[in-house]
Design a protein around this motif. Structure first.
Motif, PDB file in Angstrom:
ATOM      1  N   ALA A 150       0.344  -2.820  12.383  1.00  0.00           N
ATOM      2  CA  ALA A 150      -0.124  -4.034  11.708  1.00  0.00           C
ATOM      3  C   ALA A 150      -1.592  -3.903  11.310  1.00  0.00           C
ATOM      4  O   ALA A 150      -1.990  -4.328  10.220  1.00  0.00           O
ATOM      5  CB  ALA A 150       0.088  -5.257  12.598  1.00  0.00           C
ATOM      6  N   ASN A 151      -2.397  -3.307  12.187  1.00  0.00           N
ATOM      7  CA  ASN A 151      -3.799  -3.111  11.860  1.00  0.00           C
ATOM      8  C   ASN A 151      -3.940  -2.108  10.723  1.00  0.00           C
ATOM      9  O   ASN A 151      -4.781  -2.282   9.824  1.00  0.00           O
ATOM     10  CB  ASN A 151      -4.565  -2.637  13.104  1.00  0.00           C
ATOM     11  CG  ASN A 151      -6.057  -2.817  12.953  1.00  0.00           C
ATOM     12  OD1 ASN A 151      -6.670  -2.176  12.109  1.00  0.00           O
ATOM     13  ND2 ASN A 151      -6.629  -3.669  13.780  1.00  0.00           N
ATOM     14  N   ALA A 152      -3.100  -1.087  10.722  1.00  0.00           N
ATOM     15  CA  ALA A 152      -3.123  -0.110   9.630  1.00  0.00           C
ATOM     16  C   ALA A 152      -2.786  -0.784   8.304  1.00  0.00           C
ATOM     17  O   ALA A 152      -3.411  -0.510   7.270  1.00  0.00           O
ATOM     18  CB  ALA A 152      -2.143   1.023   9.918  1.00  0.00           C
ATOM     19  N   LEU A 154      -3.240   0.641   4.470  1.00  0.00           N
ATOM     20  CA  LEU A 154      -2.267   1.725   4.499  1.00  0.00           C
ATOM     21  C   LEU A 154      -0.890   1.192   4.116  1.00  0.00           C
ATOM     22  O   LEU A 154      -0.575   0.022   4.355  1.00  0.00           O
ATOM     23  CB  LEU A 154      -2.216   2.373   5.884  1.00  0.00           C
ATOM     24  CG  LEU A 154      -3.467   3.170   6.277  1.00  0.00           C
ATOM     25  CD1 LEU A 154      -3.313   3.738   7.678  1.00  0.00           C
ATOM     26  CD2 LEU A 154      -3.728   4.302   5.293  1.00  0.00           C
ATOM     27  N   ALA A 155      -0.076   2.042   3.561  1.00  0.00           N
ATOM     28  CA  ALA A 155       1.229   1.638   3.019  1.00  0.00           C
ATOM     29  C   ALA A 155       2.283   1.544   4.124  1.00  0.00           C
ATOM     30  O   ALA A 155       3.230   2.324   4.161  1.00  0.00           O
ATOM     31  CB  ALA A 155       1.665   2.625   1.943  1.00  0.00           C
ATOM     32  N   VAL A 156       2.092   0.605   5.030  1.00  0.00           N
ATOM     33  CA  VAL A 156       3.055   0.359   6.104  1.00  0.00           C
ATOM     34  C   VAL A 156       3.399  -1.126   6.137  1.00  0.00           C
ATOM     35  O   VAL A 156       2.557  -1.979   5.844  1.00  0.00           O
ATOM     36  CB  VAL A 156       2.538   0.810   7.485  1.00  0.00           C
ATOM     37  CG1 VAL A 156       2.397   2.310   7.549  1.00  0.00           C
ATOM     38  CG2 VAL A 156       1.234   0.139   7.840  1.00  0.00           C
ATOM     39  N   GLU A 157       4.656  -1.400   6.472  1.00  0.00           N
ATOM     40  CA  GLU A 157       5.132  -2.771   6.639  1.00  0.00           C
ATOM     41  C   GLU A 157       5.841  -2.850   7.982  1.00  0.00           C
ATOM     42  O   GLU A 157       7.019  -2.518   8.080  1.00  0.00           O
ATOM     43  CB  GLU A 157       6.119  -3.145   5.534  1.00  0.00           C
ATOM     44  CG  GLU A 157       5.559  -3.147   4.147  1.00  0.00           C
ATOM     45  CD  GLU A 157       6.665  -3.406   3.141  1.00  0.00           C
ATOM     46  OE1 GLU A 157       7.295  -4.482   3.218  1.00  0.00           O
ATOM     47  OE2 GLU A 157       6.912  -2.518   2.304  1.00  0.00           O
ATOM     48  N   TRP A 172       0.232   8.948  15.738  1.00  0.00           N
ATOM     49  CA  TRP A 172       0.813  10.197  15.245  1.00  0.00           C
ATOM     50  C   TRP A 172       1.674   9.967  14.008  1.00  0.00           C
ATOM     51  O   TRP A 172       1.595  10.718  13.035  1.00  0.00           O
ATOM     52  CB  TRP A 172       1.621  10.887  16.343  1.00  0.00           C
ATOM     53  CG  TRP A 172       2.390  12.050  15.818  1.00  0.00           C
ATOM     54  CD1 TRP A 172       3.740  12.187  15.742  1.00  0.00           C
ATOM     55  CD2 TRP A 172       1.849  13.238  15.226  1.00  0.00           C
ATOM     56  NE1 TRP A 172       4.078  13.379  15.156  1.00  0.00           N
ATOM     57  CE2 TRP A 172       2.931  14.051  14.819  1.00  0.00           C
ATOM     58  CE3 TRP A 172       0.553  13.694  14.988  1.00  0.00           C
ATOM     59  CZ2 TRP A 172       2.758  15.288  14.207  1.00  0.00           C
ATOM     60  CZ3 TRP A 172       0.380  14.927  14.374  1.00  0.00           C
ATOM     61  CH2 TRP A 172       1.468  15.711  13.989  1.00  0.00           C
ATOM     62  N   LEU A 173       2.518   8.933  14.032  1.00  0.00           N
ATOM     63  CA  LEU A 173       3.388   8.691  12.879  1.00  0.00           C
ATOM     64  C   LEU A 173       2.581   8.345  11.628  1.00  0.00           C
ATOM     65  O   LEU A 173       2.945   8.764  10.525  1.00  0.00           O
ATOM     66  CB  LEU A 173       4.409   7.600  13.190  1.00  0.00           C
ATOM     67  CG  LEU A 173       5.552   8.051  14.107  1.00  0.00           C
ATOM     68  CD1 LEU A 173       6.400   6.856  14.518  1.00  0.00           C
ATOM     69  CD2 LEU A 173       6.398   9.125  13.447  1.00  0.00           C
ATOM     70  N   LEU A 174       1.498   7.610  11.785  1.00  0.00           N
ATOM     71  CA  LEU A 174       0.643   7.315  10.630  1.00  0.00           C
ATOM     72  C   LEU A 174       0.043   8.601  10.062  1.00  0.00           C
ATOM     73  O   LEU A 174      -0.014   8.792   8.846  1.00  0.00           O
ATOM     74  CB  LEU A 174      -0.468   6.343  11.020  1.00  0.00           C
ATOM     75  CG  LEU A 174      -0.033   4.905  11.281  1.00  0.00           C
ATOM     76  CD1 LEU A 174      -1.175   4.109  11.902  1.00  0.00           C
ATOM     77  CD2 LEU A 174       0.449   4.238   9.995  1.00  0.00           C
ATOM     78  N   GLU A 175      -0.393   9.462  10.959  1.00  0.00           N
ATOM     79  CA  GLU A 175      -0.975  10.721  10.500  1.00  0.00           C
ATOM     80  C   GLU A 175       0.088  11.612   9.860  1.00  0.00           C
ATOM     81  O   GLU A 175      -0.116  12.172   8.779  1.00  0.00           O
ATOM     82  CB  GLU A 175      -1.626  11.433  11.685  1.00  0.00           C
ATOM     83  CG  GLU A 175      -2.426  12.645  11.297  1.00  0.00           C
ATOM     84  CD  GLU A 175      -3.232  13.205  12.452  1.00  0.00           C
ATOM     85  OE1 GLU A 175      -3.491  14.426  12.422  1.00  0.00           O
ATOM     86  OE2 GLU A 175      -3.596  12.450  13.370  1.00  0.00           O
ATOM     87  N   GLU A 210      -8.117   7.581   8.505  1.00  0.00           N
ATOM     88  CA  GLU A 210      -7.803   6.181   8.796  1.00  0.00           C
ATOM     89  C   GLU A 210      -7.384   5.995  10.250  1.00  0.00           C
ATOM     90  O   GLU A 210      -7.692   4.982  10.872  1.00  0.00           O
ATOM     91  CB  GLU A 210      -6.696   5.681   7.864  1.00  0.00           C
ATOM     92  CG  GLU A 210      -7.114   5.574   6.406  1.00  0.00           C
ATOM     93  CD  GLU A 210      -6.954   6.885   5.629  1.00  0.00           C
ATOM     94  OE1 GLU A 210      -6.747   7.952   6.245  1.00  0.00           O
ATOM     95  OE2 GLU A 210      -7.043   6.833   4.385  1.00  0.00           O
ATOM     96  N   VAL A 211      -6.683   6.985  10.802  1.00  0.00           N
ATOM     97  CA  VAL A 211      -6.284   6.895  12.211  1.00  0.00           C
ATOM     98  C   VAL A 211      -7.507   6.976  13.115  1.00  0.00           C
ATOM     99  O   VAL A 211      -7.609   6.248  14.105  1.00  0.00           O
ATOM    100  CB  VAL A 211      -5.242   7.985  12.569  1.00  0.00           C
ATOM    101  CG1 VAL A 211      -5.014   8.048  14.075  1.00  0.00           C
ATOM    102  CG2 VAL A 211      -3.924   7.694  11.852  1.00  0.00           C
TER     103      VAL A 211
END
Length: 195
Positions: free
Chosen positions: A24-26, A31-34, A165-168, A176-177
């Motif tokens: 959520a913070n990402a 960042l392109a996460v939902e 790790w998954l974001l990276e 960003e991580v």
């Protein structure tokens, strides 16, 4: 990238929320996460293992999610009931190879009971490593990455390391991580094991 964090009766609050909070913070940082807190059966409310009530949950979407994160909690009862393991097997069938299963601590046991990690490298909370050996090749590492199966273990905040790790890995978001780690105030621990 849609990320579903599975909630169920008896879910470990810290497993689910620490992982969700990183995603959520990402998202807030662009960042392109939902990320979504989801249920398999469409329930809109569950109670965690320490009595916290979670409401306004949404149904999961394994056919469109990139990651289905399975939290730990009171999983032995769920394994015995067999409902969540069956639902997880159905979710993976619907999501196919594009759906990454992420086991957070004892959530890996639910994936094992679902028949989704047979003989594959995986980890879980250290107290459950012997149980995990029934289904998986046990690797005692903080995060174990086996492509469409990523598991983490060794404590309450392992889910944050899995999320970092998954974001990276998925977004190539190394800088960003690092910024997330600094903002959250918790650096990654342990290592990522990869074949």
């Amino acid at each position: 990238m849609r990320i579903d964090v599975l909630m169920f009766e008896g879910v470990a609050e810290i497993d689910a929320l620490a992982t969700y909070a990183v995603f959520a913070n990402a998202q807030r940082r662009g960042l392109a996460v939902e990320p979504y807190l989801v249920t398999a059966d469409g329930a809109t409310q569950v109670t965690g293992c320490y009595g916290t009530t979670f409401a306004e949950l949404v149904p999961w979407a394994p056919e469109s999610a990139r990651v289905l994160a399975v939290s730990g909690g009171w999983v032995l009862e769920e394994i015995e009931r067999g409902v969540i393991p069956r639902q997880l097997a159905e979710a993976k069938a619907a999501g196919g190879e594009q759906l990454v299963l992420a086991g957070i601590d004892s959530g890996s046991l639910l994936l094992g009971a679902a028949g989704l990690i047979a003989g594959r490298p995986a980890t879980t909370h250290r107290a459950d490593l012997e149980r995990l050996a029934e289904w998986a090749e046990v690797i005692d590492a903080r995060v174990v990455d086996d492509g469409d199966l990523v598991t983490c273990g060794s404590g309450w905040f392992a889910g944050t390391d899995l999320a970092y790790w998954l974001l990276e890995r998925e977004l190539g978001a190394t800088a960003e991580v690092v910024a997330l780690e600094q903002w959250i105030g918790r650096d990654r621990q342990g290592t990522v094991w990869r074949r």
